[in-house]
Design a protein around this motif. Structure first.
Motif, mmCIF file in Angstrom:
data_model
loop_
_atom_site.group_PDB
_atom_site.id
_atom_site.type_symbol
_atom_site.label_atom_id
_atom_site.label_comp_id
_atom_site.label_asym_id
_atom_site.label_seq_id
_atom_site.Cartn_x
_atom_site.Cartn_y
_atom_site.Cartn_z
ATOM 1 N N CYS A 184 -43.515 -67.779 34.973
ATOM 2 C CA CYS A 184 -44.475 -67.051 34.168
ATOM 3 C C CYS A 184 -43.894 -65.686 33.788
ATOM 4 O O CYS A 184 -43.657 -64.857 34.648
ATOM 5 C CB CYS A 184 -45.760 -66.880 34.981
ATOM 6 N N ASN A 190 -47.787 -72.603 35.573
ATOM 7 C CA ASN A 190 -47.855 -72.244 34.158
ATOM 8 C C ASN A 190 -47.036 -73.193 33.299
ATOM 9 O O ASN A 190 -47.484 -73.640 32.269
ATOM 10 C CB ASN A 190 -47.399 -70.812 33.911
ATOM 11 N N ALA A 243 -52.819 -64.261 31.879
ATOM 12 C CA ALA A 243 -53.479 -65.074 32.896
ATOM 13 C C ALA A 243 -54.476 -64.248 33.694
ATOM 14 O O ALA A 243 -55.587 -64.696 33.966
ATOM 15 C CB ALA A 243 -52.435 -65.693 33.821
#
Length: 126
Positions: A96, A66, A104
């Protein structure tokens, strides 16, 4: 033998190298499959480079960090979703936050692989 194309988008060269080393020497065999599968790994160090590879090579599997320089992993995931690309995406959740993880997942990530991982952990995931 069938080949599954894997794209690794991660800004850490060591992670990209490890994934390539692990998967390039690995094949999957299951009794219910007609043939064995091997992996062909491509690497990108930024989200922008990853998108270029996505558009050009259309991988089957994406291992996505990420926190990247430039655009973030969730932005790459959104790009994939908007184009309806048929790619299995697993994200690295270490950096993240929960909110990004939810986004996501909503945008299509099916799994999270924590770093650092061992070769065995990566093989078990796939």
């Amino acid at each position: 033998m069938a080949v599954l194309k894997v794209l690794v988008i991660d800004d850490e060269p060591g992670i990209r190298f490890r994934v390539s080393r692990i998967l390039n020497n690995f094949h999957v065999t299951y009794p219910f499959m007609d043939e064995d599968y091997t992996f062909e790994v491509t690497e990108a160090g930024t989200g922008e480079d990853g998108i270029t590879i996505l558009d050009r090579d259309m991988p089957d599997i994406l291992l996505l960090d990420n926190k990247l320089p430039g655009i973030q992993g969730v932005d790459v995931l959104e790009y994939i979703r908007k184009r309806n690309y048929d790619i299995v995406v697993a994200m690295n959740p270490l950096l993240c936050l929960a909110r990004r993880g939810i986004r996501a997942t909503r945008d299509g990530a099916i799994d999270f692989i924590p770093k650092p991982f061992t070769p065995q952990e990566l093989k078990i995931e796939y």
